[in-house]
Design a protein around this motif. Sequence first.
Motif, PDB file in Angstrom:
ATOM      1  N   LEU A  71      -0.945  -2.324  -0.226  1.00 21.77           N
ATOM      2  CA  LEU A  71      -2.242  -2.491   0.430  1.00 21.77           C
ATOM      3  C   LEU A  71      -2.825  -1.128   0.787  1.00 21.77           C
ATOM      4  O   LEU A  71      -4.030  -0.888   0.628  1.00 21.77           O
ATOM      5  CB  LEU A  71      -2.075  -3.360   1.674  1.00 21.77           C
ATOM      6  N   HIS A 105      -4.734   0.798  -1.778  1.00 18.92           N
ATOM      7  CA  HIS A 105      -6.150   0.417  -1.871  1.00 18.92           C
ATOM      8  C   HIS A 105      -6.962   0.975  -0.701  1.00 18.92           C
ATOM      9  O   HIS A 105      -8.076   1.484  -0.894  1.00 18.92           O
ATOM     10  CB  HIS A 105      -6.268  -1.101  -1.919  1.00 18.92           C
ATOM     11  N   GLN A 111     -10.026  -5.155   1.463  1.00 23.72           N
ATOM     12  CA  GLN A 111      -8.966  -4.751   0.537  1.00 23.72           C
ATOM     13  C   GLN A 111      -7.814  -5.744   0.514  1.00 23.72           C
ATOM     14  O   GLN A 111      -7.134  -5.889  -0.502  1.00 23.72           O
ATOM     15  CB  GLN A 111      -8.468  -3.363   0.899  1.00 23.72           C
ATOM     16  N   ARG A 112      -7.611  -6.475   1.602  1.00 23.93           N
ATOM     17  CA  ARG A 112      -6.622  -7.544   1.576  1.00 23.93           C
ATOM     18  C   ARG A 112      -7.034  -8.586   0.535  1.00 23.93           C
ATOM     19  O   ARG A 112      -6.208  -9.064  -0.241  1.00 23.93           O
ATOM     20  CB  ARG A 112      -6.512  -8.179   2.965  1.00 23.93           C
ATOM     21  N   VAL A 154      -6.368  -7.197  -2.978  1.00 25.26           N
ATOM     22  CA  VAL A 154      -4.951  -7.237  -3.355  1.00 25.26           C
ATOM     23  C   VAL A 154      -4.518  -8.668  -3.649  1.00 25.26           C
ATOM     24  O   VAL A 154      -3.769  -8.920  -4.604  1.00 25.26           O
ATOM     25  CB  VAL A 154      -4.084  -6.619  -2.241  1.00 25.26           C
ATOM     26  N   LYS A 155      -4.970  -9.620  -2.858  1.00 20.65           N
ATOM     27  CA  LYS A 155      -4.622 -11.020  -3.111  1.00 20.65           C
ATOM     28  C   LYS A 155      -5.167 -11.474  -4.458  1.00 20.65           C
ATOM     29  O   LYS A 155      -4.495 -12.207  -5.212  1.00 20.65           O
ATOM     30  CB  LYS A 155      -5.144 -11.902  -1.982  1.00 20.65           C
ATOM     31  N   LEU A 186       0.507 -10.768   3.486  1.00 27.82           N
ATOM     32  CA  LEU A 186      -0.782 -10.080   3.456  1.00 27.82           C
ATOM     33  C   LEU A 186      -1.734 -10.684   4.486  1.00 27.82           C
ATOM     34  O   LEU A 186      -2.445  -9.964   5.202  1.00 27.82           O
ATOM     35  CB  LEU A 186      -1.393 -10.157   2.055  1.00 27.82           C
ATOM     36  N   CYS A 211      -1.356  -1.869  10.203  1.00 34.54           N
ATOM     37  CA  CYS A 211      -1.769  -0.826   9.257  1.00 34.54           C
ATOM     38  C   CYS A 211      -1.796   0.542   9.920  1.00 34.54           C
ATOM     39  O   CYS A 211      -1.360   1.541   9.332  1.00 34.54           O
ATOM     40  CB  CYS A 211      -3.143  -1.162   8.686  1.00 34.54           C
TER      41      CYS A 211
END
Length: 439
Positions: free
Chosen positions: A58, A61, A132-133, A136-137, A178, A186
């Motif tokens: 993550l 990204h 961005q989550r 990524v998903k 995620l 984070c």
Amino acid sequence: MAGPATASLGFTATTHTLGNGLRVVLSEDHVDPVAAVCLWYDVGSRHEKPGRTGLAHLFEHLMFQGSANVHGNEHFEFVQSAGGSLNGTTSFERTNYFETMPAHQVELALWLEADRMGGLLRALTEESLDNQRDVVKNERRQRYDNVPYGTAWERLVAMAFPEGHPYHHMPIGSMADLDATSLEDCRAFFRTYYAPNNAVLAIVGDVDPEQTLAWVEKYFGTIPAHDGKPVPADGALAPVIGEELRETVHEEVPSPALMAAYRMPADGTRGADAADIALTVLGEGESSRLNTRLVRHDELAVYAGVGLMRLSGTASVAMLDVKASGSGAVAAIDTALAEEFTRFAQEGPTPAELERAQAQLERAYLDTMATVGGRADELCRYATLFGDANLAFTALDRLLDITAEEVRAVAAERLVPDNRAVLVYEPTDDADENEEQVA
């Protein structure tokens, strides 16, 4: 500061350490007016906590979504408008970021990397995290969940490395983890791992070392070190799994398949180099033993290959992939594999096979080292994982020093039935019937 090491390839590199712990590797190459900037952080999926898998990826990204003085997508825009290229990748053992630039634009790349190392948290918001989550998903859906055989390596890794092992999960992470990741998760992750004393910076190409070091000191030198990095979980494992682990997966796939993972010696050892040669003989290219037997001779498969995923903090993994030519072929493939591996363990490679495999690996190495970007990445790799960037220049010498007996021995020890995790794919026409069965 370490002195220059001269390589057999004709390149040299010097290593310098800033006051905050950042290791800087410089290697001049004035053939073309280009230079590569490569930054490795010593953090990958093996450093993640249970319930927070996917954080390292993550962050790969998030690092492109703005920092203290760079907003939104400007990192891409600055590099590309200057004639450069860039990207980042995440693995089990590291996260890296890299730019290849016209030589006169190296300062820009260094400023950009320093700005996000020192100032990402000032730009990190709930909005950028959520964005961005979702990216990524979606990447997980496109590369793993919604493609034929997409979760095969994820399943095999989880079988080869037991529950609780730091390499048990892939860098992509799980959807649930995620979703559970918070902004504070984070921030804590970044403070812990994105520190100068947890990174290696390599600059390779048409650069002036004195000027380049001055820029590095200017932009990176004031970023504070962080001493709170936890010791990674122990990756030690028995050399072999101890039994065959096998699962049958019924999915909507084009053809039956047999895939397997074998524990192999850790990267950085002669055993890993011997394994690389063994797997090249067995499964790399049309002249390999598996392709010759399974595809060309017996016509049991449309594809057969095996290669090495090198890991330094635990066992490396041999990844076998055989796509069957039709229904009912998997059992015959299994028998043929056992015969080929047994014969190889008894006889080892022929002189011609050893020479050909080493030539294939030599060509791959030289192709990597021929580019400033490839060379910078290798210098970062050896500095981060093995403590000495200059090992990159002698890697080929070590590979070519491996004997046929070492190749045979590693196959006899590791390519055995009680050291493999196996997935057998059986096609189904009904997507609603997707299920796993333990055979």
